[in-house]
Scaffold this motif. Structure first.
Motif, PDB file in Angstrom:
ATOM      1  N   GLN A  54       6.246  -8.881  -6.006  1.00  0.00           N
ATOM      2  CA  GLN A  54       7.054  -7.931  -6.791  1.00  0.00           C
ATOM      3  C   GLN A  54       7.287  -6.711  -6.189  1.00  0.00           C
ATOM      4  O   GLN A  54       8.288  -5.663  -6.100  1.00  0.00           O
ATOM      5  CB  GLN A  54       6.030  -7.446  -7.946  1.00  0.00           C
ATOM      6  CG  GLN A  54       5.803  -8.392  -9.149  1.00  0.00           C
ATOM      7  CD  GLN A  54       6.807  -8.682  -9.817  1.00  0.00           C
ATOM      8  OE1 GLN A  54       7.680  -7.910 -10.077  1.00  0.00           O
ATOM      9  NE2 GLN A  54       6.989 -10.123  -9.960  1.00  0.00           N
TER      10      GLN A  54
ATOM     11  N   ARG B 132      11.576  -4.141  -2.883  1.00  0.00           N
ATOM     12  CA  ARG B 132      11.496  -2.538  -3.071  1.00  0.00           C
ATOM     13  C   ARG B 132      11.217  -1.826  -1.958  1.00  0.00           C
ATOM     14  O   ARG B 132      10.606  -2.592  -0.698  1.00  0.00           O
ATOM     15  CB  ARG B 132      10.612  -2.027  -4.256  1.00  0.00           C
ATOM     16  CG  ARG B 132      10.372  -2.927  -5.661  1.00  0.00           C
ATOM     17  CD  ARG B 132       9.158  -2.687  -6.392  1.00  0.00           C
ATOM     18  NE  ARG B 132       9.246  -3.458  -7.517  1.00  0.00           N
ATOM     19  CZ  ARG B 132       9.566  -3.414  -8.823  1.00  0.00           C
ATOM     20  NH1 ARG B 132       9.943  -2.018  -9.047  1.00  0.00           N
ATOM     21  NH2 ARG B 132       9.303  -4.187  -9.692  1.00  0.00           N
TER      22      ARG B 132
ATOM     23  N   GLU C 162       5.541  -1.616 -10.932  1.00  0.00           N
ATOM     24  CA  GLU C 162       6.746  -0.906 -11.780  1.00  0.00           C
ATOM     25  C   GLU C 162       6.129   0.442 -11.783  1.00  0.00           C
ATOM     26  O   GLU C 162       7.035   1.742 -11.606  1.00  0.00           O
ATOM     27  CB  GLU C 162       7.067  -1.367 -12.858  1.00  0.00           C
ATOM     28  CG  GLU C 162       7.965  -2.720 -12.861  1.00  0.00           C
ATOM     29  CD  GLU C 162       8.094  -3.222 -14.345  1.00  0.00           C
ATOM     30  OE1 GLU C 162       7.770  -2.867 -15.402  1.00  0.00           O
ATOM     31  OE2 GLU C 162       9.213  -4.344 -14.269  1.00  0.00           O
TER      32      GLU C 162
ATOM     33  N   GLU D  88       7.700   3.909 -10.109  1.00  0.00           N
ATOM     34  CA  GLU D  88       8.032   5.195 -10.672  1.00  0.00           C
ATOM     35  C   GLU D  88       7.520   6.423 -10.132  1.00  0.00           C
ATOM     36  O   GLU D  88       8.238   7.415 -10.155  1.00  0.00           O
ATOM     37  CB  GLU D  88       7.702   5.125 -12.266  1.00  0.00           C
ATOM     38  CG  GLU D  88       8.377   4.090 -13.121  1.00  0.00           C
ATOM     39  CD  GLU D  88       7.852   3.823 -14.419  1.00  0.00           C
ATOM     40  OE1 GLU D  88       6.829   4.653 -14.726  1.00  0.00           O
ATOM     41  OE2 GLU D  88       8.329   3.242 -15.091  1.00  0.00           O
TER      42      GLU D  88
END
Length: 411
Positions: free
Chosen positions: A312, A316, A343, A347
């Motif tokens: 994941q 990023r 996620e 944020e």
């Protein structure tokens, strides 16, 4: 009168500790609709329908929420289900949503209405393999024994008289990868993959749902080897004693007949089904030759959690992250929880970057903040499952679950 947000917040907190209180959840849905918070209303309505697929109040709310959220096709599906459960065929049917781009010829109904076209269920080629599934070695082994090894070794299959037909029920907490595993099996087999939900089968006209089931298996036989995947099997195969409506009884009987291969050959058709509530599934579905094998899909173990976190974070901007420590702190997290955790951490990093006016990578501090907000979701399911493991373990069907609960000191 505007809805007080504090009331919605209080109800949400209450549901965190009593997630199966469906009456309370429906009350929350009503308030969310009044507050025009349609995506949240849709999510909670869908939760109720996963427990009670024939709940007409939840279907009504879900249809409105989906329509307002811009998901018209989903709203239409809920309305069709609602009409089917109510037996309301007095109004002209809405045009069916095509499942493929190839139109089927319309036929004339004997009652004068234009009959909906014969359903054509779309199939896909799965590119996922079991090697793409992190951890779950015991689960992979069971899948290999049941489906993969016999297909890849035809001589041994013939020697041992192993058939290429049969079914398996995958059960466990939500978000732990049951659908992903089914796609991986299809990918390993090089088979077509057809995913089926209740809305794909149930029809408002008497007898049409059974036709849909027959068409589904006919399509699978044409495409064999084929993996048929029934998501939320408890909705379609719910115990007849638990049904408040009789609309789906004949549909279940037709499904049982097709699983038995009455009048047809099911060789090369692999039926996988997923459920969060195996105890609600009709016992007839679990007889030999149908969904006769049961596989528990649990939250990922430590190596699997680390692999999911790395995957994941791969696309990023991240700094030096202690993945091993994160894996240790996320015990009992489902795969979906881990995705949500990443996620949320992203944020926090994004928000800080906006304030600073310069981009910075996601760091360990962001995950520390995210861990205060994101919590493991399987625990309510495990608390509920404990009662069935203790008092409804006929024939040792939940032995794997009992072993896991003991290891977690939940028994």
């Amino acid at each position: 009168m505007p809805v007080d947000p504090s009331v919605i917040a209080a109800l949400t907190v209450a549901l965190d500790t009593d997630s199966e209180n469906l009456a309370l959840r429906l009350h929350l849905v009503r308030l969310l609709l009044e507050a025009e918070r349609y995506p949240e209303a849709l999510e909670h309505s869908a939760f109720v329908l996963s427990r009670q697929p024939d709940n007409t109040e939840a279907l009504t709310y879900a249809a409105r929420a989906a329509e307002e959220a811009g998901q018209s096709s989903r709203a239409d599906s809920y309305r069709r289900l609602l009409r089917a459960l109510r037996g309301d065929g007095a109004t002209a049917p809405e045009p069916p949503t095509p499942l493929t781009s190839t139109p089927a010829p319309a036929r004339l109904r004997t009652d004068g209405w234009d009959e909906a076209p014969e359903p054509i269920f779309s199939a896909e080629e799965s590119t996922i393999r079991l090697s793409d599934v992190a951890g779950m070695e015991a689960v992979k082994r069971r899948l290999n024994i049941a489906f993969l090894a016999p297909l890849k070794n035809p001589e041994l299959r013939a020697m041992y008289g192993k058939s290429l037909r049969g079914g398996m029920l995958l059960y466990g907490p939500p978000g732990c990868g049951k659908t992903y595993l089914a796609r991986a099996v299809a990918g390993e087999l090089g088979a077509q993959f057809i995913s089926i939900g209740l809305a794909d089968v149930l029809d408002m006209y008497v007898g049409e749902s059974e036709k849909n089931i027959r068409a589904l298996f006919a399509e699978a036989r044409r495409r064999r080897p084929c993996v048929l995947f029934f998501d939320e099997m408890d909705a379609l195969g719910r115990k007849r004693s638990l049904r408040r409506e009789s609309a789906t009884r004949d549909t279940l009987n037709q499904l049982l007949s097709e699983l038995d291969g009455v009048g047809s050959d099911n060789e090369g058709i692999f039926v996988l089904a997923a459920t969060n509530h195996p105890w609600d599934i009709d016992a007839a579905l679990r007889r030999p030759g149908r969904l006769d094998r049961t596989l528990l899909v649990l939250p990922p173990d430590a190596p699997a959690r680390e692999a999911i976190l790395r995957l994941q974070c791969a696309q990023r901007p991240v700094g030096t992250l202690d993945y091993a420590a994160l894996s240790a702190r996320t015990d009992d997290f489902s795969g979906a929880d881990l995705v949500h955790l990443v996620e949320t951490a992203a944020e926090y990093a994004l928000e800080d970057s906006v304030v600073r006016g310069t981009v910075r990578p996601i760091g360990n501090d962001d995950f520390k903040k995210a861990l205060r907000e994101v919590h493991p979701s399987p625990r309510p399911w495990l608390d509920m499952a404990r009662n069935y493991a203790l008092f409804a373990n006929e024939g040792g069907i939940y032995d794997e679950l009992v072993e896991y609960l003991r290891a977690k000191k939940l028994l």
